[in-house]
Design a protein around this motif. Structure first.
Motif, PDB file in Angstrom:
ATOM      1  N   UNK A   1       0.822  -1.220   0.000  1.00  0.00           N
ATOM      2  CA  UNK A   1       0.000   0.000   0.000  1.00  0.00           C
ATOM      3  C   UNK A   1       0.855   1.268   0.000  1.00  0.00           C
ATOM      4  N   UNK A   2       0.187   2.368  -0.355  1.00  0.00           N
ATOM      5  CA  UNK A   2       0.758   3.710  -0.254  1.00  0.00           C
ATOM      6  C   UNK A   2      -0.142   4.494   0.690  1.00  0.00           C
ATOM      7  N   UNK A   3       0.452   5.189   1.645  1.00  0.00           N
ATOM      8  CA  UNK A   3      -0.353   5.959   2.590  1.00  0.00           C
ATOM      9  C   UNK A   3       0.012   7.440   2.527  1.00  0.00           C
ATOM     10  N   UNK A   4      -0.977   8.284   2.821  1.00  0.00           N
ATOM     11  CA  UNK A   4      -0.760   9.726   2.957  1.00  0.00           C
ATOM     12  C   UNK A   4      -1.031  10.087   4.421  1.00  0.00           C
ATOM     13  N   UNK A   5      -0.077  10.807   5.029  1.00  0.00           N
ATOM     14  CA  UNK A   5      -0.130  11.110   6.462  1.00  0.00           C
ATOM     15  C   UNK A   5      -0.180  12.610   6.705  1.00  0.00           C
ATOM     16  N   UNK A   6      -0.910  12.992   7.750  1.00  0.00           N
ATOM     17  CA  UNK A   6      -0.863  14.355   8.272  1.00  0.00           C
ATOM     18  C   UNK A   6       0.240  14.384   9.332  1.00  0.00           C
ATOM     19  N   UNK A   7       1.287  15.155   9.073  1.00  0.00           N
ATOM     20  CA  UNK A   7       2.446  15.141   9.981  1.00  0.00           C
ATOM     21  C   UNK A   7       2.161  15.840  11.302  1.00  0.00           C
ATOM     22  N   UNK A   8       1.144  16.711  11.322  1.00  0.00           N
ATOM     23  CA  UNK A   8       0.800  17.389  12.577  1.00  0.00           C
ATOM     24  C   UNK A   8       0.041  16.453  13.518  1.00  0.00           C
ATOM     25  N   UNK A   9      -0.972  15.770  12.956  1.00  0.00           N
ATOM     26  CA  UNK A   9      -1.767  14.877  13.811  1.00  0.00           C
ATOM     27  C   UNK A   9      -1.133  13.492  13.923  1.00  0.00           C
ATOM     28  N   UNK A  10      -0.155  13.219  13.011  1.00  0.00           N
ATOM     29  CA  UNK A  10       0.533  11.917  12.947  1.00  0.00           C
ATOM     30  C   UNK A  10      -0.426  10.773  12.597  1.00  0.00           C
ATOM     31  N   UNK A  11      -1.501  11.124  11.869  1.00  0.00           N
ATOM     32  CA  UNK A  11      -2.497  10.121  11.479  1.00  0.00           C
ATOM     33  C   UNK A  11      -2.485   9.903   9.975  1.00  0.00           C
ATOM     34  N   UNK A  12      -2.800   8.673   9.563  1.00  0.00           N
ATOM     35  CA  UNK A  12      -2.956   8.363   8.151  1.00  0.00           C
ATOM     36  C   UNK A  12      -4.288   8.928   7.675  1.00  0.00           C
ATOM     37  N   UNK A  13      -4.264   9.718   6.595  1.00  0.00           N
ATOM     38  CA  UNK A  13      -5.507  10.321   6.105  1.00  0.00           C
ATOM     39  C   UNK A  13      -6.050   9.606   4.872  1.00  0.00           C
ATOM     40  N   UNK A  14      -5.202   8.793   4.218  1.00  0.00           N
ATOM     41  CA  UNK A  14      -5.678   8.100   3.020  1.00  0.00           C
ATOM     42  C   UNK A  14      -4.752   6.927   2.695  1.00  0.00           C
ATOM     43  N   UNK A  15      -5.339   5.818   2.256  1.00  0.00           N
ATOM     44  CA  UNK A  15      -4.554   4.656   1.836  1.00  0.00           C
ATOM     45  C   UNK A  15      -4.883   4.327   0.382  1.00  0.00           C
ATOM     46  N   UNK A  16      -3.853   4.181  -0.432  1.00  0.00           N
ATOM     47  CA  UNK A  16      -4.023   3.861  -1.848  1.00  0.00           C
ATOM     48  C   UNK A  16      -3.652   2.399  -2.072  1.00  0.00           C
ATOM     49  N   UNK A  17      -4.616   1.649  -2.595  1.00  0.00           N
ATOM     50  CA  UNK A  17      -4.400   0.224  -2.848  1.00  0.00           C
ATOM     51  C   UNK A  17      -4.516  -0.042  -4.345  1.00  0.00           C
ATOM     52  N   UNK A  18      -3.578  -0.778  -4.895  1.00  0.00           N
ATOM     53  CA  UNK A  18      -3.601  -1.050  -6.326  1.00  0.00           C
ATOM     54  C   UNK A  18      -2.452  -1.941  -6.748  1.00  0.00           C
ATOM     55  N   UNK A  19      -1.387  -1.927  -5.951  1.00  0.00           N
ATOM     56  CA  UNK A  19      -0.236  -2.783  -6.267  1.00  0.00           C
ATOM     57  C   UNK A  19      -0.424  -4.182  -5.687  1.00  0.00           C
ATOM     58  N   UNK A  20       0.239  -5.153  -6.315  1.00  0.00           N
ATOM     59  CA  UNK A  20       0.186  -6.546  -5.833  1.00  0.00           C
ATOM     60  C   UNK A  20       1.574  -7.015  -5.410  1.00  0.00           C
ATOM     61  N   UNK A  21       2.445  -6.062  -5.114  1.00  0.00           N
ATOM     62  CA  UNK A  21       3.795  -6.376  -4.656  1.00  0.00           C
ATOM     63  C   UNK A  21       4.321  -5.222  -3.826  1.00  0.00           C
ATOM     64  N   UNK A  22       5.534  -5.386  -3.294  1.00  0.00           N
ATOM     65  CA  UNK A  22       6.187  -4.342  -2.504  1.00  0.00           C
ATOM     66  C   UNK A  22       6.183  -3.024  -3.281  1.00  0.00           C
ATOM     67  N   UNK A  23       5.808  -1.938  -2.617  1.00  0.00           N
ATOM     68  CA  UNK A  23       5.913  -0.608  -3.235  1.00  0.00           C
ATOM     69  C   UNK A  23       7.317  -0.078  -2.932  1.00  0.00           C
ATOM     70  N   UNK A  24       8.172  -0.092  -3.952  1.00  0.00           N
ATOM     71  CA  UNK A  24       9.569   0.302  -3.755  1.00  0.00           C
ATOM     72  C   UNK A  24       9.761   1.815  -3.698  1.00  0.00           C
ATOM     73  N   UNK A  25       8.921   2.575  -4.430  1.00  0.00           N
ATOM     74  CA  UNK A  25       9.143   4.020  -4.463  1.00  0.00           C
ATOM     75  C   UNK A  25       7.835   4.771  -4.671  1.00  0.00           C
ATOM     76  N   UNK A  26       7.788   5.982  -4.116  1.00  0.00           N
ATOM     77  CA  UNK A  26       6.633   6.880  -4.269  1.00  0.00           C
ATOM     78  C   UNK A  26       7.164   8.270  -4.584  1.00  0.00           C
ATOM     79  N   UNK A  27       6.428   9.016  -5.426  1.00  0.00           N
ATOM     80  CA  UNK A  27       6.870  10.365  -5.775  1.00  0.00           C
ATOM     81  C   UNK A  27       5.644  11.218  -6.076  1.00  0.00           C
ATOM     82  N   UNK A  28       5.719  12.483  -5.671  1.00  0.00           N
ATOM     83  CA  UNK A  28       4.714  13.456  -6.110  1.00  0.00           C
ATOM     84  C   UNK A  28       5.303  14.189  -7.307  1.00  0.00           C
ATOM     85  N   UNK A  29       4.612  14.111  -8.443  1.00  0.00           N
ATOM     86  CA  UNK A  29       5.087  14.778  -9.656  1.00  0.00           C
ATOM     87  C   UNK A  29       4.711  16.257  -9.628  1.00  0.00           C
TER      88      UNK A  29
END
Length: 302
Positions: free
Chosen positions: A254-282
């Motif tokens: 999975x890929x998660x998006x976190x709020x660094x102030x509250x330290x909580x996960x705000x969204x989880x992205x599911x779509x891969x069927x293997x280890x997610x090696x890298x994430x980038x905001x374009x």
């Protein structure tokens, strides 16, 4: 913000019947090439693919490494730099339409897992051989070697040429790259540190580990100021987004998006069927994620 899958580059390729385009093994890294409006993906299949930023269409493939590519960097000179299990670092000249290997840097005795850059353009490389090397990429010369004491899995550079390394020692080391001095260690993770990402303020960083946690660190105080928990496996990639949210990729697929102030996960992205090696905001606001499942998924805001 919620994101939905816009396209899977692997899927696009299969639909177009272009088997030679798709990566034949896991995709390890993604780097935006701002000067040519493209992004690059590296793979365990030892190749690099260049894609259009706007359309996600395949442009061309770079092949010269003899083994898996584990690190990728857009250098300030505009060249693309890659590090591999073949123990070499390659410097690629890239345009919108073609690219070629201009230089090969040799000197490491193990996989080159991480690459970074100092203010003056000096390249840094970190390897499983425990060494950090400083390079002049135009003369191909190794300027200095620093013994990290254990494998360097991840590396990031702060604005004042302070270099941070993470690895199998479970700690994060701070180095003054100009003085070649270790300034101290950040201790708190229970397992290997796989990834590091700096805040814009240059005073804080985040780290991800095989202990399934993400930690926030204050570099002035040398202490952990928060722990983000929610992934079910190792954290493999971290990027701080323009919105100050944190993006994380994990071995839990999975890929998660976190709020660094509250330290909580705000969204989880599911779509891969293997280890997610890298994430980038374009730069166009989309997110791209690379996985061991051989695919790159481009996500857009819903």
């Amino acid at each position: 913000s919620k994101f939905e899958k816009e396209t899977s580059l692997q899927q696009v390729n299969e639909d177009n019947n272009q088997e030679n385009v798709a990566h034949s093994e896991g995709v390890t890294k993604i780097v935006e090439l701002k000067k040519i409006n493209s992004f690059a993906t590296s793979s365990l299949d030892s190749s690099i693919n260049i894609w259009s930023l706007d359309s996600s269409q395949f442009k061309y493939k770079l092949k010269d490494h003899k083994s898996s590519i584990w690190s990728l960097l857009e250098h300030s000179s505009g060249s693309l730099i890659s590090g591999s299990s073949d123990k070499t670092i390659k410097v690629w000249m890239v345009t919108a339409d073609e690219g070629f290997c201009a230089n090969t840097l040799r000197g490491h005795k193990g996989t080159v897992y991480s690459l970074s850059e100092l203010k003056d353009g000096t390249l840094l490389s970190g390897s499983e051989d425990g060494m950090i090397k400083l390079w002049n990429i135009s003369t191909k010369s190794c300027l200095q070697s620093i013994d990290n004491g254990s494998a360097v899995n991840s590396m990031t550079t702060l604005v004042d040429d302070i270099v941070l390394t993470g690895g199998i020692s479970n700690t994060i080391k701070l180095w003054d790259a100009n003085e070649l001095l270790c300034l101290g260690e950040l201790k708190g993770h229970g397992c290997t540190v796989w990834c590091l990402a700096p805040f814009e303020d240059g005073v804080q960083i985040v780290s991800g580990s095989s202990d399934n946690s993400i930690k926030i660190w204050d570099l002035n105080e040398f202490k952990c100021t928060g722990t983000l928990e929610g992934h079910d496996n190792s954290i493999s990639s971290l990027k701080i987004m323009k919105s100050k949210l944190l993006l994380s990729g994990s071995w839990d697929f999975t890929v998660k998006i976190w709020n660094l102030n509250t330290k909580l996960c705000v969204y989880t992205m599911k779509g891969h069927t293997g280890i997610v090696f890298d994430v980038i905001e374009l730069s166009n606001g989309k997110i791209a994620t690379a996985s061991k499942d051989k695919s790159v998924i481009v996500w857009k805001k819903e």
